[in-house]
Design a protein around this motif. Structure first.
Motif, PDB file in Angstrom:
ATOM      1  N   LYS A 206     -38.400  33.956 -44.940  1.00 41.05           N
ATOM      2  CA  LYS A 206     -37.217  34.465 -44.253  1.00 41.05           C
ATOM      3  C   LYS A 206     -36.308  33.287 -43.931  1.00 41.05           C
ATOM      4  O   LYS A 206     -36.741  32.282 -43.378  1.00 41.05           O
ATOM      5  N   LEU A 210     -32.030  36.815 -44.647  1.00 39.18           N
ATOM      6  CA  LEU A 210     -32.609  37.183 -45.931  1.00 39.18           C
ATOM      7  C   LEU A 210     -34.127  37.037 -45.895  1.00 39.18           C
ATOM      8  O   LEU A 210     -34.665  36.122 -45.285  1.00 39.18           O
ATOM      9  N   LEU A 249     -26.685  32.159 -52.272  1.00 43.19           N
ATOM     10  CA  LEU A 249     -27.228  32.526 -50.961  1.00 43.19           C
ATOM     11  C   LEU A 249     -26.553  31.798 -49.810  1.00 43.19           C
ATOM     12  O   LEU A 249     -26.776  32.150 -48.650  1.00 43.19           O
TER      13      LEU A 249
END
Length: 265
Positions: A206, A210, A249
Motif C-alpha cells: 500500500k 493505492l 503512479l
C-alpha cells in the motif's frame, strides 16, 4: 600473463559533455593498460541516493582488487573530504558525502584515508568544480597502478565517514514499512525493504491511496496493471507490467510504502 586491473567509473556527468572522457584521459596518461568499466554516468544530477544505490548493487559483482571511482559531488570545492577506502573486495575513491554508505553498511572498511598527498593529484591547484579530473581520477589510477592506500594521504577513522540517510524500514503489527530508495530506467520504484521479509508469505503493498498485489513476475498481472515484487537486486519494488510506475503512479523518491501480510483463511 596477469589480467589488467579493473577501474570502474560512476558519475552524474551524462554523455552530452566531455567530462567522462576527460577523466578517462587523465587515467590513461597514468596507466593506459587499465580496464575501464562504466557503471553509469546517468545518475540524476546531484542525486546521492541514486549513486549510493547503484554502487551498492554493482560492487559485489566485481573481482577482488577492483577500484571503484564515483563522482557525484554537489559539495565539490567545499570543505567536504576527498577519500579513499580499502575493503576486502576492493577500493572506493570519491567524495565523503555518503555516496559509499550503501557499500560500507554491508562491508567493513579496512582502512580509510583523506586524499591529502598532492603528489598523486593531477595538479596541486585543482579546479574548484572538477575534482573528478584533478583529484579522484589520477588518485584512482595510481591506486590501481599499485600505489598503497597509506601513500595517498592521512589515515582517518572509518566511523567518521558521512552516512547518507535514505530512511529506515521497520516491522509493524501488520507488515513492514519503508520508503522508495531508487527509481530505475524503466520507472520501477525500488523500496528499501529487503525481499526476505516477504519470502513465503502472501502480501500486498500500500502506498498513497493505492494497493497492489505481491507477485512473482511482471506477467502475473495484465498489461498496464500495477504490482509489487522482489526485483533482481533483492528489494521489494513497485512496477507496472509494460508500463512506467514512476510516471503513471506519481510516486517519488523517499515516499513511504507499507508491505501488508495477508492472513490465510
Amino acid at each position: 600473463m596477469s589480467q589488467p586491473k579493473i577501474l570502474t567509473l560512476l558519475s552524474d556527468f551524462g554523455d552530452n559533455d566531455v567530462y567522462v572522457a576527460v577523466m578517462k584521459g587523465v587515467i590513461s596518461q597514468i596507466n593506459p593498460g587499465l580496464k575501464l568499466v562504466d557503471l553509469t554516468h546517468q545518475i540524476p544530477p546531484q542525486n546521492l541516493a541514486a549513486a549510493r544505490f547503484c554502487l551498492m548493487n554493482a560492487y559485489p559483482y566485481f573481482p577482488v582488487g577492483t577500484v571503484h571511482l564515483a563522482v557525484v559531488d554537489p559539495g565539490v570545492g567545499s570543505q567536504r573530504r576527498a577519500i579513499a577506502l580499502q575493503l576486502a573486495q576492493g577500493f572506493l575513491i570519491g567524495p565523503d558525502n555518503g555516496i559509499f554508505s550503501g557499500i560500507t553498511s554491508k562491508n567493513q572498511v579496512i582502512k580509510a584515508v583523506e586524499l591529502t598527498n598532492l603528489n598523486y593529484w593531477r595538479t596541486s591547484q585543482p579546479s574548484s568544480t572538477f575534482h573528478g579530473r584533478d583529484i579522484f581520477a589520477p588518485v584512482a589510477a595510481h591506486l590501481a597502478n599499485g600505489v598503497s592506500l597509506q601513500e595517498l594521504g592521512r589515515e582517518i577513522n572509518p566511523t567518521t565517514l558521512v552516512k547518507l540517510d535514505i530512511g529506515e524500514c521497520f516491522e509493524t503489527a501488520t507488515g513492514v514499512t519503508g520508503c522508495i530508495q531508487y527509481i530505475d530506467h524503466f520507472g520501477n520504484l525500488v523500496s528499501n525493504i529487503p525481499g526476505s521479509y516477504v519470502q513465503g508469505k502472501t502480501w500486498s503493498v500500500k502506498v498513497a491511496n493505492l494497493t497492489m498485489p505481491g507477485c512473482e513476475t511482471y506477467s502475473d498481472v495484465q498489461n498496464q496493471e500495477a504490482l509489487a515484487l522482489v526485483g533482481s537486486h533483492g528489494w521489494v519494488e513497485i512496477a507496472i507490467n509494460s508500463g512506467n510506475a514512476y510516471m503513471q503512479l506519481q510516486i517519488n523518491w523517499q515516499d513511504t510504502l507499507h508491505v501488508l501480510f495477508l492472513q490465510s483463511c
